[in-house]
Design a protein around this motif. Structure first.
Motif, short mmCIF file in Angstrom:
data_model
loop_
_atom_site.label_atom_id
_atom_site.label_comp_id
_atom_site.label_asym_id
_atom_site.label_seq_id
_atom_site.Cartn_x
_atom_site.Cartn_y
_atom_site.Cartn_z
N SER A 220 0.85 -1.19 0.00
CA SER A 220 0.00 0.00 0.00
C SER A 220 0.88 1.24 0.00
O SER A 220 2.08 1.14 0.26
N THR B 231 -5.02 1.62 1.58
CA THR B 231 -5.63 0.34 1.19
C THR B 231 -4.59 -0.48 0.44
O THR B 231 -3.88 0.02 -0.42
N GLN C 192 -9.06 -2.89 -2.42
CA GLN C 192 -8.46 -4.01 -1.71
C GLN C 192 -8.71 -5.26 -2.54
O GLN C 192 -9.85 -5.70 -2.69
#
Ligand code: ADP
Ligand code: MG
Length: 479
Positions: A201, A212, A248
């Motif tokens: 991330s 995320t 995600q």
């Protein structure tokens, strides 16, 4: 990459444990057998069969835990992770969830500034591998090979403490080195015995909250880990800077195209309906067991590195390279103890010429064409001035090609160094006489020309004149 982004990475490494039989059955774990010849009823997921834990995996996991300064849990529990996949006939994978066998470990890597950086190890848990789906060469069908089903894995989960692809690789190399030192995994990446998922991330510099992440699955080489993470970091930053949002998700790395691609949206833990496996007892380990395991720990890479610096006077970086692999460190020690040359010189040859030759021929150190004792013999001939360091390179090549040990090659090729001063003086006199212009320039102050004269003498003697003597005699005669 723009400066205002911070990269955050956590790795989940799967190390296949080097047991002879599987984690819950007696079937063999040997690699490369005909499909489905090493899968018993337990691995095939037949109803009514019961798993029996292989004690060896517990010992190996405990060993790892102690090696990374972690807590080895007095009680850990196997859990069922439920999902459907054709190569998972039971419909669940036996893993550990709430109570893993290893927690709260750490190791140290060297960061880009050369400082030691601590990386937390959240947990390491035991689990079984799934089988393999085979699509190649089967036309419209897919095959299922369950030989790998039930192979023991240790999944090692890091804290999100890694800040670059480089650090991720350094961490993965360190884990690789540790499991190999411990003898709990062969670490063979081509065979899939050591692979990782990289969670990546980015966040604006200074932001507390994590961004995320995406998770790149199944990276099976250090190079791919580095490339996949770098690609992913760039992708996420561009996406956010263009006003988008990172999803995600689970992604796959395509090494041909050097890019990551979305595979599926990321599952959540509760999708798996984890629950304790009723077929298996909790694993209980007492302090006596742990101390017995501790007593079997070998000297580990960091300790060995310090010893190489303290005892052999090696440079920090060199000690790190040599101790990254147990076999390489053994080889180096065998050379250093057998030669009269300085240990740092032995290190230079092992890291330099020897590693280059191994690389070129795609060999491991165990397969070296030159045995440690023979490399030591070569270094002794430099040390006792039989040959120069430069000629030694030629001797090394010949030894590598199988022409015998250093003495054989020096003899057969007539490479013995000329240390007879009067012989060297003769050559020097001739060179001086043949180059009056350069001599004049040198005497007028062009000191650098000494290199020219040395070169001429070496050429004339086929590189065999002792360099120290050549220098001294030249300086003397030219002054
Ligand atoms: P899961 O098991 O669902 O993949 P975990 O919470 O166990 O999720 O985390 C798995 C890995 O992802 C760990 O190595 C962890 O450090 C790392 N991780 C978690 N959150 C982030 C994040 N925001 N960025 C990068 N890595 C992360
Ligand atoms: Mg994960």
């Amino acid at each position: 990459m723009s400066g205002q982004w911070e990269v955050v990475i956590g790795l989940e490494i799967h190390a296949q444990l080097a047991t002879k039989s599987k984690i819950f059955s007696a079937a063999s774990t040997a690699y490369g057998a005909e499909p489905n010849t090493q899968a018993c009823l337990v691995d095939l997921g037949y109803p009514g069969v019961l798993p029996v834990l292989n004690e060896e995996v517990v010992r190996m996991a405990a060993k790892f835990g102690l090696a990374v300064n972690a807590t080895v849990a007095p009680r850990s529990v196997f859990a069922r992770k439920n999902y459907f996949y054709p190569d998972l006939p039971k419909g669940y994978q036996i893993s550990q969830y709430e109570l893993p066998i290893v927690e709260h470990g750490e190791l140290f890597i060297t960061d880009a500034d050369g400082n030691e950086k601590r990386i937390g190890i959240t947990r390491a848990h035991l689990e079984e591998d799934a089988g393999k789906s085979i699509h190649e060469g089967l036309d419209r069908y897919s095959g299922i090979d369950l030989n790998r089903a039930g192979t023991p894995l240790l999944e090692i989960v890091s804290e999100p403490d890694l800040s670059s692809a480089r650090e991720a690789v350094a961490y993965m190399r360190k884990i690789h080195s540790i499991v190999r030192y411990l003898g709990i995994s062969d670490g063979n990446m081509q065979e899939g015995s050591f692979r990782c998922d990289a969670n990546v991330s980015v966040r604006p510099l200074g932001q507390e909250e994590l961004g995320t992440r995406s998770e790149i699955k199944n990276l099976n080489s250090f190079r791919y880990v580095e490339k996949a993470i770098n690609f992913e970091v760039e992708r996420q930053i561009e996406l956010i800077e263009d006003g988008g949002e990172v999803r995600q998700e689970t992604r796959l790395y395509d090494s041909d195209k050097d890019e990551t691609r979305s595979m599926r949206s990321k599952e959540e833990a509760n999708d798996y309906r984890y629950f304790p496996d009723p077929d298996l007892l909790p694993v209980e380990i007492d302090a006596t067991y742990i101390e017995a395991v501790r007593a079997t720990l070998p000297e580990l890479p960091d300790a060995k590195r310090r010893r190489f610096i303290d005892d052999y006077g090696l440079r920090f970086d060199d000690a790190g390279i040599l101790t990254a692999s147990l076999a390489l460190s053994d080889y180096f020690e065998a050379v250093a103890s057998a030669t009269d040359a300085k240990a740092q010189i032995a290190a230079n040859w092992v890291i330099g010429d020897l590693s280059a030759a191994l690389n070129k021929d795609g060999l491991d150190i165990e397969q070296s064409n030159i045995a440690a004792a023979d490399l030591a013999g070569l270094l002794d001939r430099i040390q006792d001035s039989t040959i120069s360091g430069k000629i030694a390179k030629e001797v090394f090549e010949a030894m590598w090609a199988g022409e015998g040990n250093a003495d054989d090659v020096i003899e057969a090729r007539g490479l013995k160094q000329i240390t007879d001063s009067s012989a060297i003086e003769d050559v020097v006199d001739r060179i001086i006489a043949a180059n009056p212009g350069q001599v004049a320039d040198y005497k007028a102050g062009k000191d650098k020309l000494i290199g020219f004269f040395v070169g001429q003498v070496m050429k004339e003697t086929g590189g065999k004149a002792n360099p120290g003597q050549v220098n001294a005699i030249l300086k003397d005669k030219l002054s």
